[in-house]
Scaffold this motif. Structure first.
Motif, PDB file in Angstrom:
ATOM      1  N   SER A 270     -23.160 -58.978   3.402  1.00 14.74           N
ATOM      2  CA  SER A 270     -22.341 -58.852   2.174  1.00 14.74           C
ATOM      3  C   SER A 270     -20.993 -59.755   2.339  1.00 14.74           C
ATOM      4  O   SER A 270     -20.260 -59.939   3.327  1.00 14.74           O
ATOM      5  CB  SER A 270     -22.025 -57.659   1.980  1.00 14.74           C
ATOM      6  N   ASN A 271     -20.646 -60.279   1.020  1.00 13.00           N
ATOM      7  CA  ASN A 271     -19.252 -60.945   0.980  1.00 13.00           C
ATOM      8  C   ASN A 271     -18.273 -59.971   0.781  1.00 13.00           C
ATOM      9  O   ASN A 271     -18.232 -58.759   0.600  1.00 13.00           O
ATOM     10  CB  ASN A 271     -19.168 -61.796  -0.323  1.00 13.00           C
ATOM     11  N   PRO A 272     -17.124 -60.098   1.306  1.00 10.06           N
ATOM     12  CA  PRO A 272     -16.074 -59.240   1.289  1.00 10.06           C
ATOM     13  C   PRO A 272     -15.767 -58.630   0.091  1.00 10.06           C
ATOM     14  O   PRO A 272     -15.704 -59.834  -1.057  1.00 10.06           O
ATOM     15  CB  PRO A 272     -14.800 -59.739   1.906  1.00 10.06           C
ATOM     16  N   PRO A 273     -15.429 -57.499  -0.393  1.00  4.72           N
ATOM     17  CA  PRO A 273     -14.998 -56.959  -1.879  1.00  4.72           C
ATOM     18  C   PRO A 273     -13.732 -57.756  -2.446  1.00  4.72           C
ATOM     19  O   PRO A 273     -13.027 -57.872  -1.348  1.00  4.72           O
ATOM     20  CB  PRO A 273     -15.057 -55.476  -1.964  1.00  4.72           C
ATOM     21  N   VAL A 274     -13.729 -58.058  -3.411  1.00  5.73           N
ATOM     22  CA  VAL A 274     -12.405 -58.772  -4.052  1.00  5.73           C
ATOM     23  C   VAL A 274     -11.422 -57.351  -4.403  1.00  5.73           C
ATOM     24  O   VAL A 274     -11.758 -56.834  -5.426  1.00  5.73           O
ATOM     25  CB  VAL A 274     -12.546 -59.660  -5.157  1.00  5.73           C
ATOM     26  N   LEU A 275     -10.362 -57.244  -3.608  1.00  8.09           N
ATOM     27  CA  LEU A 275      -9.739 -55.909  -3.888  1.00  8.09           C
ATOM     28  C   LEU A 275      -8.275 -56.347  -4.423  1.00  8.09           C
ATOM     29  O   LEU A 275      -7.428 -56.882  -3.621  1.00  8.09           O
ATOM     30  CB  LEU A 275      -9.480 -55.044  -2.664  1.00  8.09           C
ATOM     31  N   GLU A 276      -8.069 -55.810  -5.755  1.00  5.19           N
ATOM     32  CA  GLU A 276      -6.689 -56.450  -6.532  1.00  5.19           C
ATOM     33  C   GLU A 276      -5.646 -55.634  -5.558  1.00  5.19           C
ATOM     34  O   GLU A 276      -5.540 -54.545  -5.281  1.00  5.19           O
ATOM     35  CB  GLU A 276      -6.853 -56.089  -7.723  1.00  5.19           C
ATOM     36  N   GLY A 277      -4.501 -56.373  -5.293  1.00  2.00           N
ATOM     37  CA  GLY A 277      -3.394 -56.028  -4.545  1.00  2.00           C
ATOM     38  C   GLY A 277      -3.283 -55.924  -3.068  1.00  2.00           C
ATOM     39  O   GLY A 277      -2.449 -55.709  -2.428  1.00  2.00           O
ATOM     40  N   MET A 278      -4.494 -56.342  -2.515  1.00  2.00           N
ATOM     41  CA  MET A 278      -4.989 -56.441  -1.084  1.00  2.00           C
ATOM     42  C   MET A 278      -5.125 -57.687  -0.740  1.00  2.00           C
ATOM     43  O   MET A 278      -5.743 -58.352  -1.293  1.00  2.00           O
ATOM     44  CB  MET A 278      -6.120 -55.409  -0.781  1.00  2.00           C
ATOM     45  N   LYS A 279      -4.509 -58.130   0.648  1.00  2.00           N
ATOM     46  CA  LYS A 279      -4.637 -59.513   1.127  1.00  2.00           C
ATOM     47  C   LYS A 279      -5.826 -59.417   2.266  1.00  2.00           C
ATOM     48  O   LYS A 279      -5.540 -58.772   3.373  1.00  2.00           O
ATOM     49  CB  LYS A 279      -3.326 -59.749   1.722  1.00  2.00           C
ATOM     50  N   LEU A 280      -6.968 -60.043   2.212  1.00  2.00           N
ATOM     51  CA  LEU A 280      -8.119 -60.200   3.182  1.00  2.00           C
ATOM     52  C   LEU A 280      -7.485 -61.034   4.111  1.00  2.00           C
ATOM     53  O   LEU A 280      -6.960 -62.153   4.058  1.00  2.00           O
ATOM     54  CB  LEU A 280      -9.280 -60.983   2.354  1.00  2.00           C
ATOM     55  N   LEU A 281      -7.315 -60.205   5.410  1.00  2.00           N
ATOM     56  CA  LEU A 281      -7.048 -60.957   6.747  1.00  2.00           C
ATOM     57  C   LEU A 281      -8.123 -61.651   7.457  1.00  2.00           C
ATOM     58  O   LEU A 281      -7.800 -62.779   7.846  1.00  2.00           O
ATOM     59  CB  LEU A 281      -6.444 -60.103   7.649  1.00  2.00           C
ATOM     60  N   HIS A 282      -9.160 -60.988   7.634  1.00  2.00           N
ATOM     61  CA  HIS A 282     -10.289 -61.483   8.337  1.00  2.00           C
ATOM     62  C   HIS A 282     -11.550 -60.936   7.990  1.00  2.00           C
ATOM     63  O   HIS A 282     -11.622 -59.807   7.502  1.00  2.00           O
ATOM     64  CB  HIS A 282     -10.198 -61.836   9.629  1.00  2.00           C
ATOM     65  N   SER A 283     -12.868 -61.607   8.125  1.00  2.00           N
ATOM     66  CA  SER A 283     -14.028 -60.712   7.500  1.00  2.00           C
ATOM     67  C   SER A 283     -14.992 -61.592   8.768  1.00  2.00           C
ATOM     68  O   SER A 283     -15.245 -62.616   9.006  1.00  2.00           O
ATOM     69  CB  SER A 283     -14.482 -61.351   6.317  1.00  2.00           C
ATOM     70  N   GLU A 284     -15.870 -60.318   9.220  1.00  2.00           N
ATOM     71  CA  GLU A 284     -16.978 -60.736  10.385  1.00  2.00           C
ATOM     72  C   GLU A 284     -18.070 -59.667  10.272  1.00  2.00           C
ATOM     73  O   GLU A 284     -17.608 -58.560  10.603  1.00  2.00           O
ATOM     74  CB  GLU A 284     -16.302 -61.117  11.695  1.00  2.00           C
ATOM     75  N   ASN A 285     -19.290 -60.170  10.353  1.00  2.00           N
ATOM     76  CA  ASN A 285     -20.256 -59.170  10.407  1.00  2.00           C
ATOM     77  C   ASN A 285     -20.183 -57.842   9.536  1.00  2.00           C
ATOM     78  O   ASN A 285     -20.393 -56.999  10.093  1.00  2.00           O
ATOM     79  CB  ASN A 285     -20.445 -58.798  11.996  1.00  2.00           C
ATOM     80  N   LEU A 297       1.160 -49.883  -3.710  1.00  2.00           N
ATOM     81  CA  LEU A 297      -0.360 -49.737  -3.900  1.00  2.00           C
ATOM     82  C   LEU A 297      -0.293 -48.344  -3.384  1.00  2.00           C
ATOM     83  O   LEU A 297      -0.441 -48.373  -2.006  1.00  2.00           O
ATOM     84  CB  LEU A 297      -1.296 -50.710  -3.584  1.00  2.00           C
ATOM     85  N   GLU A 298      -0.417 -47.075  -3.887  1.00  2.00           N
ATOM     86  CA  GLU A 298      -0.634 -45.866  -3.359  1.00  2.00           C
ATOM     87  C   GLU A 298      -1.960 -45.782  -2.739  1.00  2.00           C
ATOM     88  O   GLU A 298      -2.954 -46.554  -3.388  1.00  2.00           O
ATOM     89  CB  GLU A 298      -0.281 -44.826  -4.430  1.00  2.00           C
ATOM     90  N   ILE A 299      -2.050 -44.759  -1.842  1.00  2.00           N
ATOM     91  CA  ILE A 299      -3.507 -44.493  -1.309  1.00  2.00           C
ATOM     92  C   ILE A 299      -4.640 -44.313  -2.215  1.00  2.00           C
ATOM     93  O   ILE A 299      -5.602 -44.757  -2.285  1.00  2.00           O
ATOM     94  CB  ILE A 299      -3.461 -43.542  -0.072  1.00  2.00           C
ATOM     95  N   HIS A 300      -4.337 -43.352  -3.092  1.00  2.00           N
ATOM     96  CA  HIS A 300      -5.310 -42.913  -3.963  1.00  2.00           C
ATOM     97  C   HIS A 300      -5.699 -43.895  -5.053  1.00  2.00           C
ATOM     98  O   HIS A 300      -6.829 -44.052  -5.495  1.00  2.00           O
ATOM     99  CB  HIS A 300      -4.653 -41.805  -5.023  1.00  2.00           C
ATOM    100  N   GLN A 301      -4.466 -44.970  -5.078  1.00  2.00           N
ATOM    101  CA  GLN A 301      -5.179 -46.259  -6.041  1.00  2.00           C
ATOM    102  C   GLN A 301      -6.214 -47.216  -5.124  1.00  2.00           C
ATOM    103  O   GLN A 301      -7.275 -47.593  -5.754  1.00  2.00           O
ATOM    104  CB  GLN A 301      -4.020 -46.976  -6.475  1.00  2.00           C
ATOM    105  N   VAL A 302      -5.828 -47.227  -3.610  1.00  2.00           N
ATOM    106  CA  VAL A 302      -6.681 -47.846  -2.920  1.00  2.00           C
ATOM    107  C   VAL A 302      -8.092 -47.391  -2.891  1.00  2.00           C
ATOM    108  O   VAL A 302      -9.243 -48.094  -3.016  1.00  2.00           O
ATOM    109  CB  VAL A 302      -5.982 -47.846  -1.550  1.00  2.00           C
ATOM    110  N   LEU A 303      -8.169 -46.025  -2.826  1.00  2.00           N
ATOM    111  CA  LEU A 303      -9.545 -45.454  -2.912  1.00  2.00           C
ATOM    112  C   LEU A 303     -10.127 -45.415  -4.101  1.00  2.00           C
ATOM    113  O   LEU A 303     -11.301 -45.861  -4.160  1.00  2.00           O
ATOM    114  CB  LEU A 303      -9.577 -43.817  -2.431  1.00  2.00           C
ATOM    115  N   GLY A 304      -9.379 -45.554  -5.180  1.00  2.00           N
ATOM    116  CA  GLY A 304     -10.143 -45.936  -6.514  1.00  2.00           C
ATOM    117  C   GLY A 304     -10.489 -47.038  -6.902  1.00  2.00           C
ATOM    118  O   GLY A 304     -11.720 -47.488  -7.237  1.00  2.00           O
ATOM    119  N   LEU A 305     -10.094 -48.190  -6.109  1.00  2.00           N
ATOM    120  CA  LEU A 305     -10.614 -49.671  -6.164  1.00  2.00           C
ATOM    121  C   LEU A 305     -11.797 -49.727  -5.367  1.00  2.00           C
ATOM    122  O   LEU A 305     -12.758 -50.172  -5.782  1.00  2.00           O
ATOM    123  CB  LEU A 305      -9.355 -50.517  -5.454  1.00  2.00           C
TER     124      LEU A 305
END
Length: 335
Positions: A270-285, A297-305
């Motif tokens: 799978s491709n990494p999900p595009v999560l608004e307000g979060m910076k993708l650092l790396h992706s592997e396997n 970005l509060e934790i509950h907002q992260v979980l909502g995304l």
């Protein structure tokens, strides 16, 4: 056992000290040889710049900064090896230069790449030599030897020559020797430098133990910020010879906005999900790591995304490593 320490008197007090060095400047060019001999140029280097710091008895303080920030210079001033260009220093109420002998009976200093062990003798011989030269009473010596033998697991190396020890074994022996006279305060310059993971953990556990159980005041420098966070309660950060931060590690994280890390697991293809307000650092396997600012970005907002992506199989949220927080802070200072 410790010498009597008044809890209301600072274990160390640095009052507006400055330390300058002078370096001779030479161009290295043949045509400037005569000029360098007749009229050499000097450049003033300010290692410490009007620095003030107070540490109370029983504190465990991490003292850090980039290369050239003034960490080792400070430790050398506190132990009487160097004198400040201006300002005053007091350790346990004593002047490190004028009262150096009296201070060394109550303090201990360890530089990571140096040793006081006799190179061609068993470790226990160095310990017994210190007992005699320092006039350590039998009861104090025996109590401290028993403590370091147990907590630093020394029995397997006491009869080994210092030159035969690994770096981790030598550091254990050096720390043990440092503590034989029951110092009230110890200064450690890069005590975990070059140690493997297991040796580091043993060193950190031991230092926390003597700080907690004996109330030993500890000031430690290191380039390894994660080690410092495990050890100390207070962080003092230097930048160009000045204190840029003084507080606990949570406060240090908040300086740059409370960075957090989130690890998201999906199917391997799978491709990494595009999560608004979060910076993708790396992706592997199928494991994708992001960074986000908890202040924005509060934790509950992260979980909502995350709830919008049914392909997500697992989620782990944790604070950003202190090493990365410090690195970002260093970059901000250079701007």
């Amino acid at each position: 056992m410790h010498a009597a320490v008044h809890q209301d008197i600072p274990a160390l007090a640095i009052d507006n000290i400055t330390k300058q060095y002078f370096q001779w400047q030479r161009s290295g060019k043949v045509r400037d040889i005569v000029k360098n001999l007749i009229k050499p140029e000097k450049k003033a280097i300010t290692a410490l710049d009007h620095l003030s710091l107070t540490v109370m008895p029983g504190e465990f303080v991490a003292y850090a900064g980039a290369n050239g920030a003034g960490k080792s210079t400070t430790i050398k001033i506190l132990s009487g090896i160097l004198q400040p260009t201006q300002g005053k220093v007091s350790v346990l109420g004593l002047d490190p230069v004028r009262d150096r002998i009296a201070l060394m009976k109550q303090a201990g200093v360890l530089f990571g790449q140096r040793t006081e062990l006799w190179w061609d003798h068993p470790v226990i011989t160095s310990f017994e030599w210190k007992k005699q030269v320092w006039n350590i009473p039998d009861a104090v010596y025996n109590e401290n030897l028993a403590m370091v033998r147990e907590l630093l697991d020394l029995d397997d190396i006491l009869k080994s020559f210092a030159r035969e020890l690994s770096l981790g074994q030598r550091m254990r022996a050096d720390i043990a020797m440092l503590l034989l006279h029951s110092p009230s305060i110890i200064f450690l310059d890069e005590p975990t430098l070059g140690l493997d993971v297991l040796a580091k953990q043993q060193m950190i556990r031991f230092l926390k133990e003597i700080n907690k159980e004996r109330g030993t005041t500890i000031v430690v420098t290191s380039h390894d910020m994660d080690d410092l966070e495990q050890m100390a309660q207070r962080m003092v950060l230097l930048n160009k010879g000045k204190i840029a931060f003084d507080g606990d590690f949570d406060s240090l994280r908040s300086v740059l906005g409370g960075l957090y890390r989130i690890s998201v697991t999906t199917e391997a293809h799978s491709n990494p999900p595009v999560l608004e307000g979060m910076k993708l650092l790396h992706s592997e396997n199928g494991v994708h790591e992001y960074e986000f600012d908890k202040g924005r970005l509060e934790i509950h907002q992260v979980l909502g995304l995350l709830a919008g992506f049914p392909e997500i199989k697992d989620v782990e949220i944790q604070k950003a490593p202190i090493e990365d927080v410090i690195a970002d802070l260093y970059l901000s200072w250079k701007k």
